[in-house]
Design an enzyme around this catalytic site. Structure first.
Site, PDB file in Angstrom:
ATOM      1  N   GLY A  62    -100.064   8.663  72.173  1.00 51.52           N
ATOM      2  CA  GLY A  62    -101.513   8.607  72.343  1.00 51.52           C
ATOM      3  C   GLY A  62    -102.089   7.275  71.907  1.00 51.52           C
ATOM      4  N   CYS A  63    -101.521   6.700  70.849  1.00 49.25           N
ATOM      5  CA  CYS A  63    -102.008   5.410  70.366  1.00 49.25           C
ATOM      6  C   CYS A  63    -101.692   4.278  71.335  1.00 49.25           C
ATOM      7  CB  CYS A  63    -101.425   5.106  68.990  1.00 49.25           C
ATOM      8  SG  CYS A  63    -102.177   6.056  67.660  1.00 49.25           S
TER       9      CYS A  63
END
Length: 419
Positions: free
Chosen positions: A382-383
């Site tokens: 997600g990052c």
């Protein structure tokens, strides 16, 4: 509406993702590269009780929802949930589609989720004991686990890729060397490295520049690992890492201070005290290099108590804009001499960590458990999306504590120092 269609509604029909549910229902384009498998009614309960990002995350971490395919590809496709979560109106629509039964099921969050009520008993946000527990939650997972994910450098901060084909180790070396050159390190100088992690900057400064270094970390596991690495490198005369809150460092008159990945844990209200403390630790002419994740502007939330990152990864974490950080530094006496945004470098760093985790997946699950391994898989992928799409940034800011007559000690054109 079938169960698969309900999950498709959450992710968004435009996402190129397939769905399959335990009731036999399927949806999504047949040729999609990623499949989400809804394995049990508990996944429905998680989604009904927290529609959107948190419900999906709980179901995945707990093992009631599986992802078949690349996690980054999935989260990139479902960016509206990954980066923004669902609007309240859509959450209500999802809850209605699921019906009353999943709402009534008693399903506690997975054990990897931090209970903020428990943290609150340790004091207000960023009180010393509470900070220590928040750091323990994230960093005292397992040194062996971190070795698999981070690689030999054990550097858990954004690397700097000097060229397209650079390896993760080359990029982490380049990052530490960039910090050292911005700080103007020379043999005989004294460096304080706050939030030193496993001692990467401490070892680099001592080994490559002959600097006497003190590193401090709130993680006991990190400090023990770092001290062992220092001894094995034969650097005990120059380098030391202590299990210590940076606020408890008593020494002063340092030539330089490096803060690489600590500011995210400080909190907006504590920034004046943080920068003021570091300013007080420097001699006149000393430099501070502050390296941290930031938000792109000053209008986003600094602290999302209900978000996945705060509940599972960085409890009490807060991100500020680079403009605010610079203003705080200036107001406390620092002259800002250099600033740069390295967000694309962090996306690449995270891609390398994701690949390392995938390569050691079975070992990681055996070491820390499936739930924790899934938290990391979800969080890091997600990052990558967040840094690529400018949801978050990574800035290095160089400040100088000027001498009595305003002298900075910075070269007129420091091209060699800051390539």
């Amino acid at each position: 509406m079938t169960l698969a269609q309900i999950f498709e509604k959450v992710v968004g029909p435009e996402a190129n993702v397939r769905f399959a549910a335990y009731d036999g229902s399927k949806s999504g384009p047949a040729g999609a590269p990623v499949l989400i498998e809804v394995k049990s009614p508990i996944a429905l309960a998680y989604l009904a009780q927290a529609p959107g990002e948190m419900g999906l995350a709980r179901a995945y971490v707990a093992g009631h929802l599986d992802v078949h395919g690349d996690m980054y590809t999935l989260l990139s496709e479902m960016a509206r949930v990954t980066l923004h979560d669902l609007p309240l109106k859509e959450k209500a629509s999802v809850a209605r589609a699921l019906g009353v039964k999943p709402l009534l099921m008693r399903v506690p969050p997975p054990p990897q989720e931090v209970r903020h009520s428990a943290l609150a008993r340790l004091g207000s946000r960023h009180a010393k004991q509470r900070d220590a527990e928040a750091i323990h939650h994230h960093y005292d997972v397992s040194n062996r686990f971190y070795e698999w994910v981070l690689g030999p450098s054990m550097a858990y901060t954004c690397a700097v890729f000097p060229e397209e084909g650079a390896t993760l180790e080359e990029a982490q070396y380049a990052k530490f060397d960039l910090v050292a050159r911005k700080l103007g390190l020379k043999p005989g100088m004294r460096l304080l490295d706050v939030g030193c992690g496993w001692g990467g900057m401490v070892v680099h400064a001592a080994r490559e520049y002959g600097v006497k270094v003190l590193g401090v970390t709130l993680s006991r596991q990190q400090a023990e690992w770092a001290q062992k690495a220092i001894a094995e490198a034969g650097l005990t005369e120059l380098a030391e890492v202590r299990h210590l809150d940076y606020r408890d460092v008593t020494e002063g008159d340092f030539d330089a201070v490096s803060s690489i990945g600590l500011t995210e844990h400080i909190g907006k209200d504590q920034l004046p005290g943080y920068f003021g403390f570091l300013y007080g630790k420097l001699r006149p002419g000393g430099r501070l290099l502050n390296h941290c994740i930031t938000r792109p502007t000053g209008v986003e939330k600094t602290f999302n108590k209900k978000g996945f990152i705060n509940r599972y990864v960085f409890p009490d974490g807060e991100l500020e804009s680079v403009g605010l950080l610079i203003r705080e530094m200036e107001d406390l006496g620092f002259e800002i001499r250099h600033e740069e945004n390295l967000r694309e470098h962090y996306a690449r760093t995270l891609e390398k960590w994701c690949a390392n985790l995938d390569a050691h997946w079975d070992e990681a699950v055996a070491e820390v458990g499936q739930g924790t391994a899934r938290v990391w898989r979800l969080y890091m992928a997600g990052c990558v999306v967040g840094f690529e799409r400018n949801k978050v940034q990574l800035h290095q800011i160089l400040g100088v504590k000027l001498g009595e007559r305003g002298e900075s000690g910075v070269p007129l054109r420091p091209s060699r120092d800051w390539p």
